[in-house]
Design a protein around this motif. Structure first.
Motif, PDB file in Angstrom:
ATOM      1  N   ASP A  91      68.222  50.224  47.443  1.00  0.00           N
ATOM      2  CA  ASP A  91      67.196  49.344  47.006  1.00  0.00           C
ATOM      3  C   ASP A  91      66.206  50.169  46.540  1.00  0.00           C
ATOM      4  O   ASP A  91      65.047  48.803  46.441  1.00  0.00           O
ATOM      5  CB  ASP A  91      67.093  48.677  49.167  1.00  0.00           C
ATOM      6  CG  ASP A  91      68.295  48.077  49.214  1.00  0.00           C
ATOM      7  OD1 ASP A  91      69.108  47.853  48.552  1.00  0.00           O
ATOM      8  OD2 ASP A  91      68.543  47.552  50.481  1.00  0.00           O
ATOM      9  N   ALA A  92      65.785  51.375  46.986  1.00  0.00           N
ATOM     10  CA  ALA A  92      64.637  51.591  46.793  1.00  0.00           C
ATOM     11  C   ALA A  92      64.106  51.566  45.043  1.00  0.00           C
ATOM     12  O   ALA A  92      63.429  52.115  44.713  1.00  0.00           O
ATOM     13  CB  ALA A  92      64.185  52.619  47.621  1.00  0.00           C
ATOM     14  N   GLY A  93      65.212  51.853  44.267  1.00  0.00           N
ATOM     15  CA  GLY A  93      65.958  52.516  43.169  1.00  0.00           C
ATOM     16  C   GLY A  93      66.147  53.481  42.975  1.00  0.00           C
ATOM     17  O   GLY A  93      66.032  53.900  41.717  1.00  0.00           O
ATOM     18  N   LEU A  94      65.983  54.761  43.961  1.00  0.00           N
ATOM     19  CA  LEU A  94      66.217  56.030  43.832  1.00  0.00           C
ATOM     20  C   LEU A  94      68.458  56.166  43.148  1.00  0.00           C
ATOM     21  O   LEU A  94      68.839  57.356  42.675  1.00  0.00           O
ATOM     22  CB  LEU A  94      66.406  56.563  44.955  1.00  0.00           C
ATOM     23  CG  LEU A  94      65.147  56.975  45.998  1.00  0.00           C
ATOM     24  CD1 LEU A  94      65.233  56.656  47.136  1.00  0.00           C
ATOM     25  CD2 LEU A  94      64.412  57.510  44.518  1.00  0.00           C
ATOM     26  N   ALA A  95      68.767  54.940  43.442  1.00  0.00           N
ATOM     27  CA  ALA A  95      70.263  55.409  42.465  1.00  0.00           C
ATOM     28  C   ALA A  95      70.631  53.901  42.614  1.00  0.00           C
ATOM     29  O   ALA A  95      70.003  52.797  42.635  1.00  0.00           O
ATOM     30  CB  ALA A  95      71.557  55.758  44.288  1.00  0.00           C
ATOM     31  N   THR A  96      71.449  53.845  41.904  1.00  0.00           N
ATOM     32  CA  THR A  96      72.369  52.417  41.050  1.00  0.00           C
ATOM     33  C   THR A  96      72.865  51.757  41.450  1.00  0.00           C
ATOM     34  O   THR A  96      73.007  50.327  41.217  1.00  0.00           O
ATOM     35  CB  THR A  96      72.797  53.355  39.332  1.00  0.00           C
ATOM     36  OG1 THR A  96      73.938  53.991  39.527  1.00  0.00           O
ATOM     37  CG2 THR A  96      71.807  53.602  38.309  1.00  0.00           C
ATOM     38  N   SER A  97      74.005  52.212  42.778  1.00  0.00           N
ATOM     39  CA  SER A  97      74.118  50.807  43.529  1.00  0.00           C
ATOM     40  C   SER A  97      74.864  52.365  45.113  1.00  0.00           C
ATOM     41  O   SER A  97      73.484  53.180  44.879  1.00  0.00           O
ATOM     42  CB  SER A  97      75.682  51.723  43.348  1.00  0.00           C
ATOM     43  OG  SER A  97      76.282  52.725  42.874  1.00  0.00           O
ATOM     44  N   ARG A  98      74.720  51.639  46.186  1.00  0.00           N
ATOM     45  CA  ARG A  98      74.864  52.147  47.945  1.00  0.00           C
ATOM     46  C   ARG A  98      75.991  53.216  47.560  1.00  0.00           C
ATOM     47  O   ARG A  98      75.774  54.109  47.917  1.00  0.00           O
ATOM     48  CB  ARG A  98      75.588  51.201  48.648  1.00  0.00           C
ATOM     49  CG  ARG A  98      74.438  49.997  48.703  1.00  0.00           C
ATOM     50  CD  ARG A  98      74.428  49.002  49.760  1.00  0.00           C
ATOM     51  NE  ARG A  98      73.993  47.656  50.024  1.00  0.00           N
ATOM     52  CZ  ARG A  98      74.178  47.036  50.448  1.00  0.00           C
ATOM     53  NH1 ARG A  98      75.035  46.865  51.300  1.00  0.00           N
ATOM     54  NH2 ARG A  98      72.401  46.054  50.441  1.00  0.00           N
ATOM     55  N   SER A  99      76.933  53.303  47.274  1.00  0.00           N
ATOM     56  CA  SER A  99      78.377  54.106  46.311  1.00  0.00           C
ATOM     57  C   SER A  99      77.594  55.314  45.966  1.00  0.00           C
ATOM     58  O   SER A  99      77.766  56.374  45.894  1.00  0.00           O
ATOM     59  CB  SER A  99      79.472  53.695  45.581  1.00  0.00           C
ATOM     60  OG  SER A  99      79.589  53.190  44.539  1.00  0.00           O
ATOM     61  N   ASP A 100      76.541  55.015  44.791  1.00  0.00           N
ATOM     62  CA  ASP A 100      75.812  55.821  43.868  1.00  0.00           C
ATOM     63  C   ASP A 100      75.094  56.640  44.983  1.00  0.00           C
ATOM     64  O   ASP A 100      75.475  58.919  44.845  1.00  0.00           O
ATOM     65  CB  ASP A 100      75.234  55.298  42.866  1.00  0.00           C
ATOM     66  CG  ASP A 100      74.218  56.480  42.071  1.00  0.00           C
ATOM     67  OD1 ASP A 100      75.266  57.536  41.420  1.00  0.00           O
ATOM     68  OD2 ASP A 100      73.055  56.231  41.190  1.00  0.00           O
ATOM     69  N   ALA A 101      73.808  56.385  45.881  1.00  0.00           N
ATOM     70  CA  ALA A 101      73.934  56.991  47.258  1.00  0.00           C
ATOM     71  C   ALA A 101      74.472  57.668  47.608  1.00  0.00           C
ATOM     72  O   ALA A 101      73.643  58.867  47.958  1.00  0.00           O
ATOM     73  CB  ALA A 101      72.768  55.761  47.790  1.00  0.00           C
ATOM     74  N   ARG A 102      75.863  57.293  48.202  1.00  0.00           N
ATOM     75  CA  ARG A 102      76.676  58.206  48.781  1.00  0.00           C
ATOM     76  C   ARG A 102      76.866  59.564  48.167  1.00  0.00           C
ATOM     77  O   ARG A 102      76.654  60.876  48.675  1.00  0.00           O
ATOM     78  CB  ARG A 102      77.203  57.387  49.531  1.00  0.00           C
ATOM     79  CG  ARG A 102      77.047  56.292  50.826  1.00  0.00           C
ATOM     80  CD  ARG A 102      78.387  55.794  51.283  1.00  0.00           C
ATOM     81  NE  ARG A 102      79.192  54.739  50.293  1.00  0.00           N
ATOM     82  CZ  ARG A 102      79.648  53.523  50.295  1.00  0.00           C
ATOM     83  NH1 ARG A 102      77.830  53.050  50.687  1.00  0.00           N
ATOM     84  NH2 ARG A 102      79.693  53.002  49.030  1.00  0.00           N
ATOM     85  N   ARG A 103      77.442  59.073  47.018  1.00  0.00           N
ATOM     86  CA  ARG A 103      77.570  60.711  45.937  1.00  0.00           C
ATOM     87  C   ARG A 103      76.608  61.289  45.958  1.00  0.00           C
ATOM     88  O   ARG A 103      76.368  62.468  46.417  1.00  0.00           O
ATOM     89  CB  ARG A 103      77.783  60.233  44.162  1.00  0.00           C
ATOM     90  CG  ARG A 103      78.895  59.228  45.039  1.00  0.00           C
ATOM     91  CD  ARG A 103      80.490  59.476  43.414  1.00  0.00           C
ATOM     92  NE  ARG A 103      79.061  58.598  42.565  1.00  0.00           N
ATOM     93  CZ  ARG A 103      79.709  56.667  42.702  1.00  0.00           C
ATOM     94  NH1 ARG A 103      80.568  55.976  43.424  1.00  0.00           N
ATOM     95  NH2 ARG A 103      78.958  55.821  41.626  1.00  0.00           N
ATOM     96  N   LEU A 104      75.243  61.391  45.843  1.00  0.00           N
ATOM     97  CA  LEU A 104      73.842  61.611  45.572  1.00  0.00           C
ATOM     98  C   LEU A 104      73.878  62.511  46.741  1.00  0.00           C
ATOM     99  O   LEU A 104      74.112  64.020  46.924  1.00  0.00           O
ATOM    100  CB  LEU A 104      72.838  61.060  45.315  1.00  0.00           C
ATOM    101  CG  LEU A 104      71.826  61.500  44.872  1.00  0.00           C
ATOM    102  CD1 LEU A 104      71.500  62.071  43.129  1.00  0.00           C
ATOM    103  CD2 LEU A 104      70.376  60.133  44.582  1.00  0.00           C
TER     104      LEU A 104
END
Length: 423
Positions: free
Chosen positions: A364-377
């Motif tokens: 939601d903060a724009g640090l990742a393209t999606s929630r799954s992308d955030a988890r991978r990050l």
């Protein structure tokens, strides 16, 4: 003259600057254009369709060309595509753009205008910039009149040979008859600007070469007027990516679409190999100073990147915004402090009271393209909460993670920081 523009030795200040700083790719009759530029004031235009409420960084190179045109004693025209936006440019597109309503087009046009005033001087003087809207003439043309007056000068054979059409057909993507008319409308713009304002040069990106040639030809056929075209190379980064794409999407020029801080950070994160090129294209620093900055090696190249970020941000958003962005970046990345100038998103405090996952907040903060992308990050050690690496994207953040101001600091890698404020 085409892609061998680098071998041309211009006498005019404008073409010399274009060549020395890397803007020049293709030119029609370069010798004649150079002579015209040496003889007196040349009027040139670049067209901008109103498909969004802000231009993105892909338009910045043509805006800088118009700025240099004016600085070297000539007159730029910014052509707003109030008419052509209703059709949509098929160049480099696999499908037709959504058709926008008049209200949306007009709102986009009004929003886009503000950027040009940062780079150009508008007024009534011989080299003052003009802003015009092609809806003023395109919407007055009756269809039969348009076909009879302009259609006769274009052959289907030639139109099918242009890349904007040929590539779409080769990819077996449909092209509507509406889009097929776009190149005729753009050529009409060039002729109309010639009749109304003495415009003899159209500039644009290399993908517009075919459309520009049509306008040059239409001026010659209908009015026996010599006209010229000039294009810039396709702008890519050293790694081969299209310049200006980020995790969050396009790099917008309007501050309400992309903050001055994020704009500054985009330039600060330039690849080492691109620093010299971008300093030439997007700043007005002298070439000898650019050469010294581009020659810096190792960690010292970061100082050149800061110069690039400061210069480019100052030109678009002003010196105060650039200084604030630089100070915020220094505080966050070099001193580990928070700054009010860092990007901030607001989240209901109730979410922290209930517990909200890191993946949701990061996306939601724009640090990742999606929630799954955030988890991978996170799994790769790329997410930090309050400067501590967090490997679990499912980790719940609560009120305990907020500082005394009700803020949690999220970071992706070492280049992107966002403050999440509970409200």
């Amino acid at each position: 003259m085409s892609d061998d523009a680098a071998t041309f030795k211009p006498k005019s200040d404008f073409l010399r600057v274009m060549q020395e700083r890397g803007y020049l790719h293709q030119v029609t009759d370069a010798e004649a254009l150079d002579a015209a530029l040496c003889k007196g004031v040349v009027t040139a235009y670049v067209g901008y369709d109103c498909t969004a409420d802000s231009l993105h960084i892909g338009s910045l190179i043509s805006i800088m060309m118009m700025r240099w045109l004016q600085k070297t004693g000539h007159r730029p025209i910014t052509l707003m595509g109030g008419g052509t936006t209703k059709v949509g440019d098929p160049t480099d597109k696999d499908q037709q753009r959504p058709l926008l309503t008049d209200a949306v087009i007009n709102a986009n046009l009004a929003s886009i205008k503000q950027v040009f005033q940062k780079f150009l001087t508008f007024g009534d003087g011989p080299t003052d910039a003009l802003m015009v809207n092609n809806a003023d003439w395109l919407e007055k043309l009756g269809y039969v009149e348009f076909l009879r007056e302009f259609g006769v000068h274009f052959t289907i054979n030639r139109m099918l040979a242009f890349d904007s059409v040929k590539l779409r057909l080769e990819r077996e993507q449909p092209m509507s008859f509406l889009e097929f008319n776009y190149m005729l409308m753009q050529a009409t713009d060039f002729r109309e600007l010639g009749l109304r304002h003495g415009c003899t040069l159209q500039m644009g990106g290399s993908d517009q070469w075919g459309n520009i040639i049509n306008g040059v030809e239409l001026n010659r056929r209908m009015d026996a007027r010599q006209a010229f075209g000039l294009t810039t190379p396709l702008l890519t980064t050293a790694s081969g990516e299209k310049m200006g794409k980020t995790v969050g999407g396009a790099v917008w020029l309007n501050a309400d679409r992309l903050s001055p801080y994020d704009y500054w950070q985009m330039w600060r994160n330039t690849e080492d190999a691109d620093v010299g090129k971008f300093l030439k294209l997007f700043t007005e620093l002298p070439l000898d100073e650019i050469a010294k900055l581009a020659a810096l090696a190792g960690s010292e190249i970061n100082e050149a990147k800061k110069v690039l970020a400061n210069e480019a941000t100052t030109m678009l958003h002003g010196a105060t915004a650039a200084e604030a962005a630089a100070a915020a970046a220094k505080a966050a990345f070099e001193e580990g402090r928070l700054s009010d100038d860092l990007p901030t998103v607001e989240v209901p405090r109730a979410q922290f009271e209930a517990g909200v996952s890191l993946a949701i907040l990061a996306a939601d903060a724009g640090l990742a393209t999606s929630r799954s992308d955030a988890r991978r990050l996170a799994q790769g050690g790329g997410l930090r909460v309050n400067d501590t690496v967090e490997n679990d994207g499912q980790r719940l953040l609560t009120t305990a993670d907020l500082n005394t101001d009700g803020v949690v600091k999220l970071a992706a890698g070492r280049k992107k920081i966002v403050l999440v404020r509970a409200v």
